[in-house]
Enzyme design. Sequence first.
Site, PDB file in Angstrom:
ATOM      1  N   ARG A 184       0.803  -1.230   0.000  1.00  0.00           N
ATOM      2  CA  ARG A 184       0.000   0.000   0.000  1.00  0.00           C
ATOM      3  C   ARG A 184       0.835   1.280   0.000  1.00  0.00           C
ATOM      4  NH1 ARG A 184      -2.338  -3.523  -1.413  1.00  0.00           N
ATOM      5  NH2 ARG A 184      -4.081  -4.625  -0.460  1.00  0.00           N
ATOM      6  N   CYS A 232     -11.653   0.014   3.710  1.00  0.00           N
ATOM      7  CA  CYS A 232     -10.930  -0.487   4.886  1.00  0.00           C
ATOM      8  C   CYS A 232     -10.130   0.658   5.505  1.00  0.00           C
ATOM      9  CB  CYS A 232      -9.978  -1.616   4.483  1.00  0.00           C
ATOM     10  SG  CYS A 232     -10.850  -3.167   4.238  1.00  0.00           S
ATOM     11  N   GLU A 303      -4.810   2.895   6.717  1.00  0.00           N
ATOM     12  CA  GLU A 303      -4.567   2.721   5.291  1.00  0.00           C
ATOM     13  C   GLU A 303      -5.148   3.941   4.566  1.00  0.00           C
ATOM     14  OE1 GLU A 303      -6.066   1.484   1.485  1.00  0.00           O
ATOM     15  OE2 GLU A 303      -6.926  -0.005   2.829  1.00  0.00           O
TER      16      GLU A 303
HETATM   17  N1  EPU Z   1     -12.935 -10.749   9.324  1.00  0.00           N
HETATM   18  C1  EPU Z   1     -13.512 -10.929  10.564  1.00  0.00           C
HETATM   19  N2  EPU Z   1     -14.352  -9.947  11.010  1.00  0.00           N
HETATM   20  C2  EPU Z   1     -14.641  -8.843  10.297  1.00  0.00           C
HETATM   21  C3  EPU Z   1     -14.035  -8.662   9.032  1.00  0.00           C
HETATM   22  C4  EPU Z   1     -13.169  -9.642   8.552  1.00  0.00           C
HETATM   23  O1  EPU Z   1     -13.270 -11.910  11.242  1.00  0.00           O
HETATM   24  O2  EPU Z   1     -15.406  -7.995  10.772  1.00  0.00           O
HETATM   25  C5  EPU Z   1     -12.046 -11.806   8.795  1.00  0.00           C
HETATM   26  C6  EPU Z   1     -12.679 -12.488   7.575  1.00  0.00           C
HETATM   27  O3  EPU Z   1     -13.525 -13.523   7.945  1.00  0.00           O
HETATM   28  C7  EPU Z   1     -11.456 -12.963   6.829  1.00  0.00           C
HETATM   29  C8  EPU Z   1     -10.381 -11.930   7.165  1.00  0.00           C
HETATM   30  O4  EPU Z   1     -10.837 -11.248   8.330  1.00  0.00           O
HETATM   31  O5  EPU Z   1     -11.055 -14.213   7.315  1.00  0.00           O
HETATM   32  C9  EPU Z   1     -10.085 -10.961   6.027  1.00  0.00           C
HETATM   33  O6  EPU Z   1     -11.274 -10.274   5.674  1.00  0.00           O
HETATM   34  P1  EPU Z   1     -11.632  -9.946   4.148  1.00  0.00           P
HETATM   35  O7  EPU Z   1     -11.577 -11.188   3.342  1.00  0.00           O
HETATM   36  O8  EPU Z   1     -12.868  -9.145   4.148  1.00  0.00           O
HETATM   37  O9  EPU Z   1     -10.407  -9.094   3.614  1.00  0.00           O
HETATM   38  P2  EPU Z   1      -9.641  -7.851   4.250  1.00  0.00           P
HETATM   39  O10 EPU Z   1      -8.219  -8.284   4.423  1.00  0.00           O
HETATM   40  O11 EPU Z   1     -10.348  -7.312   5.438  1.00  0.00           O
HETATM   41  C10 EPU Z   1      -8.828  -6.836   1.973  1.00  0.00           C
HETATM   42  C11 EPU Z   1      -8.628  -5.416   1.542  1.00  0.00           C
HETATM   43  C12 EPU Z   1      -9.958  -4.861   1.017  1.00  0.00           C
HETATM   44  C13 EPU Z   1     -10.451  -5.728  -0.147  1.00  0.00           C
HETATM   45  C14 EPU Z   1     -10.636  -7.155   0.410  1.00  0.00           C
HETATM   46  C15 EPU Z   1     -11.136  -8.156  -0.617  1.00  0.00           C
HETATM   47  C16 EPU Z   1      -6.915  -4.391   2.976  1.00  0.00           C
HETATM   48  C17 EPU Z   1      -6.659  -3.555   4.180  1.00  0.00           C
HETATM   49  N3  EPU Z   1      -8.210  -4.625   2.693  1.00  0.00           N
HETATM   50  O12 EPU Z   1      -9.750  -6.808   3.080  1.00  0.00           O
HETATM   51  O13 EPU Z   1      -9.711  -3.569   0.538  1.00  0.00           O
HETATM   52  O14 EPU Z   1     -11.679  -5.226  -0.647  1.00  0.00           O
HETATM   53  O15 EPU Z   1      -9.352  -7.624   0.912  1.00  0.00           O
HETATM   54  O16 EPU Z   1     -10.142  -8.543  -1.480  1.00  0.00           O
HETATM   55  O17 EPU Z   1      -5.983  -4.813   2.310  1.00  0.00           O
HETATM   56  C18 EPU Z   1      -9.803  -1.217   0.919  1.00  0.00           C
HETATM   57  O18 EPU Z   1      -8.620  -1.197   0.548  1.00  0.00           O
HETATM   58  O19 EPU Z   1     -10.419  -0.177   1.239  1.00  0.00           O
HETATM   59  C19 EPU Z   1     -10.471  -2.508   1.006  1.00  0.00           C
HETATM   60  C20 EPU Z   1     -11.696  -2.617   1.469  1.00  0.00           C
END
Ligand code: EPU
Length: 317
Positions: A184, A232, A303
């Site tokens: 990022r 995020c 972020e």
């Molecule tokens: N999770 C929880 N509780 C929650 C949210 C998530 O336990 O309230 C767990 C999920 O079950 C999963 C893990 O955390 O096991 C990761 O969650 P998710 O798959 O939603 O992905 P993320 O890492 O939170 C990233 C990017 C998002 C992008 C998604 C989908 C970052 C900081 N975030 O989210 O990007 O849309 O992957 O690919 O890298 C953004 O940049 O604004 C953004 C939303």
Amino acid sequence: MSLISAEDKRWLQQLLGERVRFDELMRRHTTFRIGGPADAYAMPAGADELSLLLQGANRRGLPLTVVGNGSNLLVLDGGIRGIVINLAPHMRAVRSVAADQAGAIMVTAQAGLPLPALCRLALANGWNGMNFALGIPGCVGGAIYMNAGSADGCMADVVREVTLLDRRAQRLTLPAGNITWDYRQAPWPQGSIILEGKFQLQAADKNHLKRKARQWVMTRKRRQPAAASAGCFFKNPSPQRPAGRLIDEAGLKGKRIGQAEVSGQHANFILNRGGASAGDVIALVGLIETTVAERFGIELEPEVVILGEERHAKKSF
Ligand code: EPU
């Protein structure tokens, strides 16, 4: 107080005509729907006008801030001093599409092009490579600037060349090999403005790509909230410990300060429940950071890009 003098105003109006506004509320230009006024808000028509703007601002000692379509921004309540530049309204062309010798498709897009538009173009033509970016609402310049991405990839995987204006308004083209991409972020020359990026995509089966895209959009709808936010809020400290899970396990879902709320659907989203101030969000961010640090010994890092000044208390006489 605005840094723009009456003379600066005349210069900006002469250079940009209708394409400049003064004391423009940034909440009108962020997906968070939060943010105080920009002294001047400029929407240059093209690279030449942008170059003149940069040179003039340098001469006058006016600070410049470049924003994209405001999808990853928290602008503070006191607003932004100097000139805010947005390339999205007028510098959003796909400038060229060509096949290279190895058969890859090279697409050159201006910084202001919304990333979803580039994804749609790739899908419509059966070009593989952009699916990781589906659902990222930013524009090409902002996404390159912060190496935007998802679990499936990031800009560094597909960008082969970046053209920018350096702080002296000289055009500079950087091959991807000369860019030290990081999670990022990437170390752009200080004060430079990204003009365009060249993407390397591959011909693929159109229907397969479209199927995958549809699946992804459905997953996202289920997982991510639709209310006003900046996506995020925190970087993932590591793939094994995503911020959303840490905030969730710390019991903060639904926690609210003023009109800012931790989403009950995805804990790494802070929602504006209607009329939230940046102050509400900052207070909630402080609470999240402290709670996660106490509970897990992990320091979360935003972020979202935070810009501007806090509101100063009005003096009473
Ligand atoms: N999770 C929880 N509780 C929650 C949210 C998530 O336990 O309230 C767990 C999920 O079950 C999963 C893990 O955390 O096991 C990761 O969650 P998710 O798959 O939603 O992905 P993320 O890492 O939170 C990233 C990017 C998002 C992008 C998604 C989908 C970052 C900081 N975030 O989210 O990007 O849309 O992957 O690919 O890298 C953004 O940049 O604004 C953004 C939303």
